[in-house]
Design a protein around this motif. Structure first.
Motif, PDB file in Angstrom:
ATOM      1  N   ALA A 520       0.848  -1.194   0.000  1.00 56.37           N
ATOM      2  CA  ALA A 520       0.000   0.000   0.000  1.00 56.37           C
ATOM      3  C   ALA A 520       0.883   1.243   0.000  1.00 56.37           C
ATOM      4  N   ASP A 521       1.519   1.483  -1.128  1.00 58.20           N
ATOM      5  CA  ASP A 521       2.318   2.685  -1.353  1.00 58.20           C
ATOM      6  C   ASP A 521       1.470   3.622  -2.207  1.00 58.20           C
ATOM      7  N   PHE A 522       1.053   4.748  -1.631  1.00 55.76           N
ATOM      8  CA  PHE A 522       0.171   5.653  -2.381  1.00 55.76           C
ATOM      9  C   PHE A 522       0.343   7.072  -1.892  1.00 55.76           C
ATOM     10  N   ILE A 523      -0.175   7.993  -2.688  1.00 55.73           N
ATOM     11  CA  ILE A 523      -0.126   9.406  -2.339  1.00 55.73           C
ATOM     12  C   ILE A 523      -1.491  10.032  -2.524  1.00 55.73           C
ATOM     13  N   VAL A 524      -1.724  11.116  -1.801  1.00 56.29           N
ATOM     14  CA  VAL A 524      -2.925  11.937  -1.945  1.00 56.29           C
ATOM     15  C   VAL A 524      -2.465  13.305  -2.439  1.00 56.29           C
ATOM     16  N   ILE A 525      -3.065  13.787  -3.523  1.00 54.11           N
ATOM     17  CA  ILE A 525      -2.651  15.061  -4.106  1.00 54.11           C
ATOM     18  C   ILE A 525      -3.831  16.031  -4.172  1.00 54.11           C
ATOM     19  N   ASP A 526      -3.516  17.284  -4.453  1.00 54.27           N
ATOM     20  CA  ASP A 526      -4.543  18.330  -4.343  1.00 54.27           C
ATOM     21  C   ASP A 526      -5.349  18.548  -5.611  1.00 54.27           C
ATOM     22  N   GLN A 527      -4.964  17.923  -6.727  1.00 60.12           N
ATOM     23  CA  GLN A 527      -5.660  18.147  -7.989  1.00 60.12           C
ATOM     24  C   GLN A 527      -5.879  16.811  -8.697  1.00 60.12           C
ATOM     25  N   ASP A 528      -6.789  16.799  -9.642  1.00 60.09           N
ATOM     26  CA  ASP A 528      -7.046  15.602 -10.438  1.00 60.09           C
ATOM     27  C   ASP A 528      -6.072  15.593 -11.606  1.00 60.09           C
ATOM     28  N   MET A 532      -6.856  17.931 -15.064  1.00 62.55           N
ATOM     29  CA  MET A 532      -6.306  19.275 -15.024  1.00 62.55           C
ATOM     30  C   MET A 532      -5.600  19.603 -16.344  1.00 62.55           C
ATOM     31  N   PRO A 533      -5.444  20.883 -16.676  1.00 58.77           N
ATOM     32  CA  PRO A 533      -4.683  21.254 -17.876  1.00 58.77           C
ATOM     33  C   PRO A 533      -3.239  20.772 -17.755  1.00 58.77           C
ATOM     34  N   ALA A 534      -2.694  20.259 -18.842  1.00 58.36           N
ATOM     35  CA  ALA A 534      -1.333  19.735 -18.815  1.00 58.36           C
ATOM     36  C   ALA A 534      -0.327  20.792 -18.377  1.00 58.36           C
ATOM     37  N   LYS A 535      -0.581  22.044 -18.720  1.00 51.78           N
ATOM     38  CA  LYS A 535       0.355  23.110 -18.381  1.00 51.78           C
ATOM     39  C   LYS A 535       0.485  23.325 -16.877  1.00 51.78           C
ATOM     40  N   ASP A 536      -0.491  22.813 -16.097  1.00 51.74           N
ATOM     41  CA  ASP A 536      -0.476  23.025 -14.650  1.00 51.74           C
ATOM     42  C   ASP A 536      -0.001  21.806 -13.855  1.00 51.74           C
ATOM     43  N   ILE A 537       0.394  20.739 -14.529  1.00 56.69           N
ATOM     44  CA  ILE A 537       0.773  19.515 -13.816  1.00 56.69           C
ATOM     45  C   ILE A 537       1.889  19.782 -12.808  1.00 56.69           C
ATOM     46  N   HIS A 538       2.833  20.629 -13.170  1.00 58.31           N
ATOM     47  CA  HIS A 538       3.973  20.889 -12.282  1.00 58.31           C
ATOM     48  C   HIS A 538       3.557  21.602 -10.992  1.00 58.31           C
ATOM     49  N   LYS A 539       2.341  22.131 -10.939  1.00 55.79           N
ATOM     50  CA  LYS A 539       1.861  22.829  -9.745  1.00 55.79           C
ATOM     51  C   LYS A 539       1.246  21.872  -8.718  1.00 55.79           C
ATOM     52  N   THR A 540       1.144  20.602  -9.049  1.00 53.71           N
ATOM     53  CA  THR A 540       0.519  19.620  -8.161  1.00 53.71           C
ATOM     54  C   THR A 540       1.224  19.588  -6.799  1.00 53.71           C
ATOM     55  N   VAL A 541       0.418  19.545  -5.744  1.00 60.45           N
ATOM     56  CA  VAL A 541       0.942  19.499  -4.376  1.00 60.45           C
ATOM     57  C   VAL A 541       0.586  18.157  -3.740  1.00 60.45           C
ATOM     58  N   VAL A 542       1.564  17.520  -3.145  1.00 63.12           N
ATOM     59  CA  VAL A 542       1.340  16.259  -2.436  1.00 63.12           C
ATOM     60  C   VAL A 542       0.845  16.574  -1.028  1.00 63.12           C
ATOM     61  N   LEU A 543      -0.279  15.985  -0.649  1.00 63.23           N
ATOM     62  CA  LEU A 543      -0.855  16.198   0.673  1.00 63.23           C
ATOM     63  C   LEU A 543      -0.469  15.089   1.653  1.00 63.23           C
ATOM     64  N   GLN A 544      -0.381  13.871   1.162  1.00 56.82           N
ATOM     65  CA  GLN A 544      -0.017  12.741   2.007  1.00 56.82           C
ATOM     66  C   GLN A 544       0.822  11.763   1.195  1.00 56.82           C
ATOM     67  N   THR A 545       1.743  11.099   1.887  1.00 60.76           N
ATOM     68  CA  THR A 545       2.527  10.020   1.288  1.00 60.76           C
ATOM     69  C   THR A 545       2.498   8.830   2.232  1.00 60.76           C
ATOM     70  N   TRP A 546       2.166   7.657   1.688  1.00 59.40           N
ATOM     71  CA  TRP A 546       2.077   6.427   2.471  1.00 59.40           C
ATOM     72  C   TRP A 546       2.989   5.369   1.865  1.00 59.40           C
ATOM     73  N   VAL A 547       3.720   4.682   2.711  1.00 59.97           N
ATOM     74  CA  VAL A 547       4.608   3.597   2.279  1.00 59.97           C
ATOM     75  C   VAL A 547       4.309   2.371   3.128  1.00 59.97           C
ATOM     76  N   GLY A 548       3.913   1.288   2.470  1.00 61.50           N
ATOM     77  CA  GLY A 548       3.586   0.067   3.198  1.00 61.50           C
ATOM     78  C   GLY A 548       2.493   0.269   4.223  1.00 61.50           C
ATOM     79  N   GLY A 549       1.486   1.093   3.889  1.00 66.00           N
ATOM     80  CA  GLY A 549       0.362   1.321   4.788  1.00 66.00           C
ATOM     81  C   GLY A 549       0.651   2.249   5.950  1.00 66.00           C
ATOM     82  N   LYS A 550       1.804   2.910   5.944  1.00 64.60           N
ATOM     83  CA  LYS A 550       2.132   3.871   6.997  1.00 64.60           C
ATOM     84  C   LYS A 550       2.334   5.245   6.384  1.00 64.60           C
ATOM     85  N   GLN A 551       1.761   6.231   7.028  1.00 60.64           N
ATOM     86  CA  GLN A 551       1.881   7.588   6.510  1.00 60.64           C
ATOM     87  C   GLN A 551       3.242   8.147   6.905  1.00 60.64           C
ATOM     88  N   VAL A 552       4.018   8.542   5.885  1.00 59.98           N
ATOM     89  CA  VAL A 552       5.355   9.080   6.137  1.00 59.98           C
ATOM     90  C   VAL A 552       5.431  10.576   5.882  1.00 59.98           C
TER      91      VAL A 552
END
Length: 556
Positions: A520-528, A532-552
């Motif tokens: 269960a390695d996954f992330i939660v981000i602020d945009q779809d 979203m427009p391709a030009k804005d992909i670099h603006k994506t913000v990571v809200l949560q990061t999980w590794v092996g079911g643990k939030q890091v």
């Protein structure tokens, strides 16, 4: 792109950003989820369940997932987008940490700005015997030459100061550095390196590729406490970027020892796929028991080696078949003669290690492709998925050989958008057609493993996805994209930072997508990402990061 919709439902039982250690079965609810599956289909999901060991139980609609995790605790991500954890297939973990703890010149727009920053750093660190930094780029400065020791002396003269170029393939020192290294006009260029000299033959202060060893060998060695501080800073930044796995391109005995210690003590917050640096003393020490395929629940692996064929394009160290277009007297540098590097490749192959070779210029790539042609069959190691790190400038005929031999191109999309200000000047309009040629590789069926080469580039994988799709920098330059015919689709870029990067590390069955039985390695981000427009992909913000079911990592 094909998407498979799955039933959606809402759960509101926990708040976004809540730290959720894996103590029981857990369900992530109300997700705008996307993952690839084993058929390379883009799948939608609203819920994700994993057990107390961090393995995925179910992915899909809320009701079906809840039925398979009846006694689980639920975390509501409030409709935010959930993706598989992203993978950087080529980075330098300790190098990133060092850059975060030293002078960072990556934002210096002129030589004058860099000199001021060096002087300010020296004043702010009066106790440091050696001053170090990284990130300068004479191309950005529009200097049309390398900086000099005399210029650096105007900022810092009382102590040695050593500043690596942005690509790490050149270093700039003051006169004190040259003195301590014993570099004079009579010092010969070492094999695979160059001492930049003036018209009289005197060293000017810049050393290219292996010539940097003349300085590094007289530097104080890093203490273990310093190494731990560097690793801590790097891991924090990696988690913040949404990377749940990185391929560390060149580690030594001390790095390996720290990785194992961190893994043993639950301090390793990203999975590390290690490449042993070179096939010399460290390799002999680390390879006594053969390749380490998995350690500490797949948190660490050491089953590959990293070799170098040539240098970098920006410092004109990349080896070219024909001379540089903007320096007709130079072909760049091959670090080793072919029989020598082939001997190293074969030694690693015979011990069961995947061989990953840095090759940027077309001559560097050809040298290593010739080596793979000679050796893969002889050693019966085609299943090891040998790689070419960077594969940056390749002749069109040689690109086809990657597929024929079965070599994985490990490429870094932001290199194209960072290098577009000088790449065509270096190689000309004909050779540029085989440079950063992602579409050509993909069309022939090659799996591209994407990364960033951090700290050469930012470790932010959304910068890489943006560059892969748009072939533009963050400011949208150039209009329409730089050689946009070589761009990736969004789905392809997503895959090269997930499943195909996992494939390049023999890990596609355990990570790279969110499927039953995988970690269960996954992330939660602020945009779809997929709307979203391709030009804005670099603006994506990571809200949560999980590794092996643990939030890091979790934004609050």
């Amino acid at each position: 792109m094909r998407m498979i919709p799955l039933q959606c439902s809402l759960f509101a039982l926990a708040s976004l950003g809540a730290i959720a250690p894996a103590l029981a079965d857990t369900v992530i609810d109300n997700a705008n989820g996307y993952t690839l599956n084993s058929k390379n289909e883009l799948v939608r999901f609203s819920s994700l369940a994993f057990d107390d060991k961090g393995r995925i139980i179910a992915v899909g609609g809320a009701k079906e997932v809840a039925a398979k995790a009846k006694n689980a605790k639920h975390i509501d991500v409030q409709g935010k987008t959930v993706l598989p954890g992203l993978i950087d297939a080529h980075g330098h973990v300790f190098g990133l940490g060092e850059m975060l703890t030293q002078l960072d010149l990556s934002t210096s727009a002129t030589l004058a700005e860099a000199l001021k920053a060096a002087g300010d750093y020296a004043k702010a660190n009066p106790g440091q015997a050696w001053l170090r930094g990284r990130g300068w780029n004479q191309v950005i400065w529009k200097l049309d030459r390398f900086p000099t020791a005399a210029e650096l002396d105007t900022a810092v003269a009382d102590r040695p100061i050593w500043l690596e170029r942005v690509d790490g393939h050149a270093g700039w020192g003051n006169s004190r550095v040259l003195q301590l290294a014993g570099i004079t006009r009579d010092t010969p260029d070492p094999a695979g390196g160059k001492i930049v000299r003036d018209a009289s033959g005197n060293a000017t202060g810049v050393l290219i590729d292996s010539a940097q060893d003349l300085v590094t060998k007289v530097m104080p060695k890093q203490t273990e406490a310093e190494s731990r501080r560097v690793l801590d800073r790097s891991l924090q930044q990696i988690a913040r970027m949404g990377l749940t796995s990185v391929h560390d391109a060149g580690i030594a005995v001390g790095n390996d020892r720290l990785y194992r210690d961190y893994a043993d003590n639950n301090k390793l917050t990203t999975r590390v796929y290690g490449m042993i640096g070179d096939v010399a003393g460290d390799f002999d020490a680390l390879a006594t028991s053969g390749p380490l395929k998995s350690y500490a629940n797949d948190m660490y692996a050491l089953r590959s080696v990293k070799l170098y064929s040539d240098g970098a394009l920006g410092s004109r160290g990349a080896a070219l078949i024909e001379p540089y277009s903007d320096e007709p007297k130079s072909h760049g540098l091959l670090f080793r003669k072919s029989p020598d590097i082939y001997g190293l490749m074969e030694k690693a192959m015979k011990k069961g290690y995947q061989v990953n070779v840095h090759a940027i210029g077309d001559a560097g790539n050809r040298q290593i492709l010739d080596g793979y042609t000679k050796l893969v069959g002889r050693t019966a190691t085609g299943a090891l998925r040998h790689r070419m790190e960077h594969a940056q400038v390749v002749t069109m005929d040689d690109i086809a050989r990657f597929k024929e031999i079965g070599i994985v191109p490990s490429m870094q999309p932001t290199h194209a958008t960072s290098d577009m200000n000088m790449a065509e000047d270096r190689v000309g309009p004909k050779r540029i057609k085989g440079a950063y040629a992602w579409r050509t590789f993909l069309n022939q069926g090659s799996k591209i493993a994407c990364g960033s080469d951090f700290p050469v580039e930012s470790p932010n994988p959304f910068y890489g996805i943006h560059a892969a799709v748009t072939r533009q920098d963050a400011a949208g330059r150039p209009d329409g994209g730089w050689y946009a015919n070589e761009a990736m689709t969004l789905k392809e870029a997503f895959r090269c930072f997930t499943l195909d990067a996992a494939y390049a590390g023999h890990q596609e069955k355990i990570i790279g997508s969110l499927e039953k039985g995988k970690w269960a390695d996954f992330i939660v981000i602020d945009q779809d990402l997929f709307k979203m427009p391709a030009k804005d992909i670099h603006k994506t913000v990571v809200l949560q990061t999980w590794v092996g079911g643990k939030q890091v990592f979790g934004a609050r």
